[in-house]
Structures are given as structure tokens and as C-alpha cells.
Design an enzyme around this catalytic site. Structure first.
Site: not given
Ligand code: G6P
Length: 620
Positions: A500, A2, A75, A516, A615, A497, A101-102, A27, A493
């Protein structure tokens, strides 16, 4: 995680507090609150769910005048993100208000003790327990607030950064910290009056002063209007001399904790984030793993015929690692589904199936729809989310939060490792109930999992030259990522990355499968990233590397510290410490995150907000 802000001086406090909250919104942003003492001597508290702007709309101008106040952006960790659970919390008499916070670990015991003394609680939070405990101590021991805070905190187990206002004394703020950060800014206003600022970090302070005191663990500070410096005492009753530091950072850098981008910050946060994720779930002495969701629904997990995990994007990759682990440890068949496919294909779901949704945001539309479908078909729903109180967390019957703190960078990093750790904890907790692992193996895995945060730290520290190396690959149009077993999802992954954030086309493949098809693409221009730890199918991966090498492909490999065979065959290697097969992904993904980050920044990409991505994907 937080954010806390505080002010005492001669200026109007409210604008300082609100601006500070906006700065700290990264935060946490599920609710916010502010408390002020007006010139008439009234102590007001305003709270709102959602972002700071929602709080601003709620605050009555006449109640937010005055030159002393504290504020908070939350948070959620204990209790849903609603107005009641939002901070500041008030004491029973209304004399104190407190932001925190904590996490207070022994809050249940303290709450029970206070309830016996006649205190009542309106929220589910550990923070309300703290403010009541301080008031109780103050009354019981007839002492001032500064002393009461110090005495009360001696009984508290857990982490805290707190700031407190006292209606009866509108000329002072008390704050304290242990485990969670707190900074005091010492400034002088235009008319030469001393003023004090409080912040979870220096972001709400830097615009007013660059003179700060970093409160140390177990220190309590008293800031009195017109005094020159705060008075500081520690829990052991020893007075401390305030140590003044001069801030060197710009505001922009500070918000990102000194990192140029949130993504890099979040990559480096992984050791601590995973410690928080593991904390309280792995019981060191008893060598036990306890997830409350499994304890409460033990029979469901014992009798599960099958587990289906639904997810999207990076979360889908962590789910794949979870599948390998849960099948190995708990001997339950696991299927991993793209939520977007699952929801539209009338899947067969049995009432004794458990459907797990893995989602950082907890808001992904396809994942939410997938579990709603599973619920209609009678499945038991379990959520693994990061955002507390998110839609998926609310729509599931039970679940586990990954607790890695807000992830701002669109490309998921710490949430990925947090999800993998949580799925491993889940597998271990079920295995414990089902006795599918020997005690010896269980203990070995628990011990090893606990060492992972340190090993990630090691990995971060030993791969610091990736930035220079990454420059060489900015020209590439394609990348291939290859791994076997637990490292196949890491290859996926790694490729995700890179594409993306750098917009370079990349594919992840099971290393043996490249024969293949993808091998046809390999030439001297094509970098192939192998995840090749000295474990499991090492010899087989060595053969796959040979196959690429003989076609002149460039070999980049992730190897175990001390490895020679693969290192000698590679054009470039990233090192990771040794660990058990099942935990290699948690280490191997780290250099791949850094590789993507540095290739993308070398190409001048906006890594935190890559084009076309979001996001939280709340549309299908
Ligand atoms: C979007 C984000 C990814 C994430 C995916 C699933 O594509 O850019 O980073 O992995 O959604 O999101 P979630 O919040 O369900 O993990």
C-alpha cells in the site's frame, strides 16, 4: 476523541475559534459547535453536523461577535452525531455552555439524580449531564462557577477536558481536565493586552503564542479577562502555581502530535487506543467481558448456527483473526467473506445466521451492500466499526464500536488492532454466555488481553532501529510474508501494508503453502518475513525458514523475546513479548507496520495518502 478551543481577550474570538476547530478537525469531524457571549451580553450556541465548514455556514454574524467563546469538534461517543448531541451543551437556565472531550462513566446515575431534582435533558450525551450538574451545584451551594466546577467534578467518574462560559460573567472562562488533554496558551495581543487560549492540544494556539500551561489531571483553571495568569486549583482544594512551558514545535508537527506522519502517530497510539477499546468492556474485579450488543441480543448469539463476517482490505484480515478466535473460544463456525464477492454471489444465508460487518470507516460500499443483502435474507446484522453513526453502524441491528479515535493515515494500523481486540472481546463475551471455555481459561484470556496494550508499548520501544534497517530494503521489488495459524492473517496484513505505502510488490502466504508456488520466486534478492513466535507451530515454522534459507532467501523474522533458534537463522529479527497464541497478531503486526512505514518513507513515498488509495471507499 474531540477537539476543544477557547479564547478570552480583546480580539474577536470567532475567527480564532473557527481556525482552531479546523486545526483540530483531525481529532473528530462528525459535528461541530461554537458558543459566544456577545457585547450585548447574550450567550449564543451554534451547532452543525459534519465538518467545521458546515458550522460556519450556519452561524449568524451578529451572534458571533465578541471577545470570549468556546468551540468544539466532535467524534461521537454517546449518542449519534446529530445537532442535538453536538457540543456546546447549555445548562437548564441557559446561563452556562460547556464543551467536553472524554467519557463520563457515571453519567446515568448523575442524570437520574438531576432528573429527580427537576432537570430535563434534550440530548443523549454524558456532556449535557455535566453542564447540568455544574449548574445544579452552583445554585444549590450558592457558589461561583470556579468553585461549582470543582465541587461538581468531585462527583464525576470518567475522563474529561472541559471549557465553560457563563452568561452572567462574560469576563471569565473555566476549564478543567482529567484523563483528556487540555492546554492553556498565555499570549499578549498587539496592544499589550493579556489573552488566553484553550486547546485540546497546542495546534489552535501556536500561531498566537508559544507560552503554554499544560493543565494537569484533576486541575481546574479560571481565566479572567485582564488577569495576568490563570488561577488553578485541584480537586483536593489545593491552589497550584501555573507552570509555563515554551512550545518548540512547528504547527505542522503539532497537528501530528510531533510525528512526521499520521501513520506513525497512529502506530504509536495503539497502546492507548486499545486501552480505550477494552475499557468499560472488561470488568476487572468480576473478570467479566460485557458487550451491550451481546447482552441485548443474547438469544441470537446463543442460537447462532453460523457467523459470517464481511469486510474489505485490512478489516478482512482482522476478520480472519476473529474467525480463528471465535471458533476456538465460542465454538461457532465462522466464515469470512470479501464483501465484494459475497454481495454478488447469491450466498446461502439462514435466518439463524449472524452476519458481522467489520469496517473502520463504516462507509465501505461493498460491505454496506453485503449486509443489506444479508438483511433481505433474514440474517441478524452486527457491526464492528470505528466511525460513530456511520452508515454500517446505522444499518446493523446491533454492534460494537472499536473506539480507537479518528484514523487519518490511509493505511490502517490502530483500527486493525482495535478490530482484532473487539472481535476477541466478542468471542469472549459469547463464550461466557455459552460456557464454551472453562472459568480458568476465560480468566487467563481476559487477563492476557488486558496486558496487550502494555506489551504493544514494549514492542514499540524495543524495535526502534527498524528505520535504519529498512533503508537496506528499499531496492527490493518483492517481499514474501509467511505465518501459520493466527499469524497467517498477520502475514497478509504485513504484505498489504508494505505494498500500500511503499509500492513494493508483496505477498502474504500461509508458511507451509509457500512450497506450492512462491518458493520458486526465492533467491538471494528476496526478503522473506516470518512471523515465528515461540508458540504453537514454532517447530514447523523453523522448518519453513530452513527451506527458504537453503535457497539463499533473506530471512527477517518476528520472534519472541529471548528466542535463539530462529534469531540465529535470521538476517534480522524483530522482538515481541510472549503472549498467548491468539493474541500474537496484536503484537506481531506492530513491527510489520513500522517496517512498511520506514521502507516507504526511505523511498520518499507519501505514506499518509498513498497513490490511488482512499481512506473510505464509498464506491464499489
Ligand atoms: C480502503 C482503505 C483500507 C481499508 C479498506 C476497508 O481500502 O484504504 O485501509 O482497510 O478500505 O475499509 P473499512 O473502512 O471498511 O475498514
Amino acid at each position: 476523541m474531540c477537539g476543544i478551543v477557547g479564547y478570552i481577550g480583546e480580539q474577536q474570538a470567532y475567527p480564532v475559534l473557527i481556525k482552531g476547530l479546523h486545526r483540530l478537525e483531525y481529532r473528530g469531524y462528525d459535528s461541530a459547535g461554537v458558543s459566544m457571549i456577545t457585547p450585548q451580553g447574550d450567550l449564543h450556541v451554534y451547532k452543525a453536523t459534519g465538518k467545521v465548514s458546515a458550522l460556519e455556514e450556519k452561524c449568524a454574524p451578529e451572534d458571533t461577535t465578541g471577545t470570549i467563546g468556546i468551540a468544539h469538534t466532535r467524534w461521537a461517543t454517546h449518542g449519534e452525531p446529530n445537532t442535538v448531541n453536538a457540543h456546546p451543551h447549555r445548562s437548564e437556565s441557559g446561563n452556562l455552555s460547556l464543551v467536553h472531550n472524554g467519557i463520563i462513566e457515571n453519567y446515568k446515575t448523575l442524570r437520574a439524580m438531576l432528573e429527580k431534582k427537576g432537570y430535563s435533558f434534550s440530548s443523549e450525551t454524558d456532556t449535557e449531564v455535566l453542564v447540568q450538574l455544574i449548574e445544579f451545584t452552583q445554585k444549590n451551594e450558592k457558589c461561583d462557577l470556579f468553585t461549582a466546577v470543582q465541587r461538581a467534578l468531585k462527583n464525576v467518574v470518567g475522563a474529561y477536558a472541559i471549557a465553560i462560559l457563563e452568561k452572567e460573567h462574560p469576563d471569565r472562562i473555566v476549564c478543567a481536565r482529567k484523563g483528556s488533554p487540555l492546554v492553556i496558551g498565555v499570549g499578549t495581543d498587539a496592544r499589550g493586552h493579556r489573552e488566553f487560549y484553550i486547546g485540546s492540544d497546542a495546534t489552535p494556539i501556536i500561531e498566537y503564542t508559544n507560552q503554554v500551561i499544560y493543565l494537569k489531571d484533576e486541575e481546574i483553571a479560571l481565566m479572567t479577562r485582564n488577569s495576568d495568569l490563570p488561577e488553578i486549583i485541584n480537586l483536593a482544594n489545593v491552589h497550584q502555581t501555573p507552570e509555563m512551558h515554551t512550545l518548540q514545535l512547528s504547527l505542522d508537527e503539532l497537528e501530528k502530535g510531533g510525528y512526521p506522519h499520521f501513520m506513525l502517530k497512529e502506530i504509536w497510539e495503539q497502546p492507548n487506543a486499545l486501552r480505550t477499546c477494552i475499557q468499560g468492556r472488561v470488568h476487572v474485579q468480576a473478570k467479566d467481558v460485557r458487550l451491550s450488543g451481546i447482552v441485548e441480543h443474547r438469544e441470537k448469539f446463543l442460537n447462532a448456527r453460523r457467523i459470517i463476517i464481511c469486510a474489505c482490505g485490512t478489516s478482512w484480515h482482522s476478520a480472519l483473526i476473529g474467525k480463528y478466535f471465535i471458533e476456538e473460544a465460542a465454538q461457532i463456525p465462522v466464515e469470512v467473506e470479501y464483501a465484494s464477492e459475497f454481495r454478488y454471489r447469491n450466498p446461502v444465508i439462514y435466518p439463524d445466521d449472524i452476519v458481522i460487518a467489520v469496517s473502520q470507516s463504516g462507509e465501505t460500499a461493498d460491505t454496506l451492500a453485503a449486509i443489506q443483502l444479508a438483511e433481505q435474507k433474514g440474517a441478524f446484522l452486527y457491526g464492528i466499526c470505528n466511525v460513530i453513526g456511520s452508515s454500517i453502524a446505522r444499518a446493523t441491528h446491533s454492534g460494537t464500536y472499536i473506539h480507537v479515535g479518528p484514523e487519518i493515515g490511509v493505511a490502517s494500523t490502530k483500527a486493525f488492532t482495535g478490530q482484532v481486540v473487539t472481535l476477541c472481546l466478542l468471542g469472549l463475551a459469547i463464550a461466557k454466555e455459552k460456557h464454551t471455555l472453562s472459568d480458568e481459561m476465560f480468566h487467563l484470556l481476559v487477563d492476557e488481553l488486558q496486558s496487550i496494550p502494555d506489551k504493544i508499548q514494549w514492542t514499540l520501544e524495543h524495535n526502534q532501529n527498524i528505520d535504519q534497517f529498512a533503508q537496506m530494503f528499499t531496492y527490493c521489488r518483492n517481499f514474501l510474508f509467511l505465518g501459520r495459524g493466527y499469524n497467517y492473517p498477520v502475514a497478509l496484513e504485513g504484505a498489504l501494508k508494505l505494498k500500500e505505502i511503499s509500492y513494493i510488490h508483496a505477498e502474504g502466504y500461509p508458511a507451509a503453502e509457500m512450497k506450492h508456488g512462491p518458493i520458486a520466486l526465492v533467491d538471494g534478492e528476496m526478503p522473506c518475513v516470518f512471523i515465528a513466535p515461540k508458540r504453537g507451530m514454532y517447530d514447523k515454522v523453523v522448518s519453513n525458514i530452513q527451506e527458504i534459507k537453503s535457497r539463499k532467501g533473506k530471512i527477517i523474522s518476528v520472534v519472541t523475546e529471548g528466542d535463539k533458534t530462529v534469531s540465529d537463522m535470521s538476517d534480522y529479527t524483530f522482538v515481541i513479548p510472549d503472549t498467548r497464541d491468539c493474541f500474537v497478531p496484536l503484537l506481531a503486526v506492530v513491527p510489520l507496520q513500522l517496517l512498511s512505514y520506514y521502507v516507504a518513507t526511505a523511498k520518499g513515498r507519501n505514506v499518509d495518502q498513498p497513490r490511488n488509495l482512499a481512506k473510505s471507499v464509498t464506491v464499489e
